[in-house]
Write a protein that holds these residues in place. Structure first.
Motif, short mmCIF file in Angstrom:
data_model
loop_
_atom_site.label_atom_id
_atom_site.label_comp_id
_atom_site.label_asym_id
_atom_site.label_seq_id
_atom_site.Cartn_x
_atom_site.Cartn_y
_atom_site.Cartn_z
N UNK A 13 0.84 -1.16 0.00
CA UNK A 13 0.00 0.00 0.00
C UNK A 13 0.90 1.24 0.00
N UNK A 14 0.60 2.19 -0.90
CA UNK A 14 1.38 3.41 -0.95
C UNK A 14 0.64 4.54 -0.27
N UNK A 15 1.39 5.51 0.21
CA UNK A 15 0.78 6.67 0.84
C UNK A 15 0.15 7.56 -0.21
N UNK A 16 -0.97 8.21 0.12
CA UNK A 16 -1.58 9.13 -0.85
C UNK A 16 -0.68 10.34 -1.08
N UNK A 17 -0.80 10.95 -2.25
CA UNK A 17 -0.04 12.14 -2.55
C UNK A 17 -0.50 13.28 -1.64
N UNK A 18 0.46 13.99 -1.09
CA UNK A 18 0.14 15.11 -0.20
C UNK A 18 -0.28 16.32 -1.02
N UNK A 19 -1.20 17.12 -0.48
CA UNK A 19 -1.56 18.37 -1.18
C UNK A 19 -0.38 19.34 -1.15
N UNK A 20 -0.44 20.33 -2.02
CA UNK A 20 0.64 21.31 -2.07
C UNK A 20 0.69 22.09 -0.75
N UNK A 21 1.83 22.73 -0.50
CA UNK A 21 2.02 23.49 0.73
C UNK A 21 0.93 24.54 0.88
N UNK A 22 0.38 24.65 2.09
CA UNK A 22 -0.66 25.63 2.36
C UNK A 22 -2.06 25.16 2.02
N UNK A 23 -2.21 23.91 1.62
CA UNK A 23 -3.52 23.35 1.28
C UNK A 23 -3.78 22.10 2.12
#
Length: 86
Positions: free
Chosen positions: A1-11
């Motif tokens: 299982x892979x980690x979900x992509x993080x939102x951009x900084x400040x979001x």
């Protein structure tokens, strides 16, 4: 299982799950009053007719009541991930 992509900084990515679609829309509207946000994306949340909404909020653009609350609240460093979240 892979980690979900993080939102951009400040979001921040927000997931709202409710049995009643109207309740999910009300919560999304409250978030939009406090933060700049994308339009909520709606998905079914189960066989019983629930709704799941996803939206992205811009935490750099906050309304004053939210800003005041965030500045006075304390963040715990403990991991509070629910068992069904990834």
């Amino acid at each position: 299982m892979t980690s979900p992509e993080l939102p951009s900084a400040g979001h921040a990515e927000v997931r709202i799950v409710a049995a009643d679609p109207g309740a999910a829309r009300h919560v999304a509207e409250v978030l939009r009053r406090g933060f700049a946000a994308t339009e909520a994306r709606s998905y079914p949340a189960g066989a019983d007719g629930g709704t799941r909404l996803h939206l992205t909020v811009d935490t750099r653009r906050m309304a004053e009541p939210v800003r005041s609350w965030l500045l006075t609240s304390q963040c715990s460093r403990d991991d509070h991930t629910e068992p069904d979240e990834i």
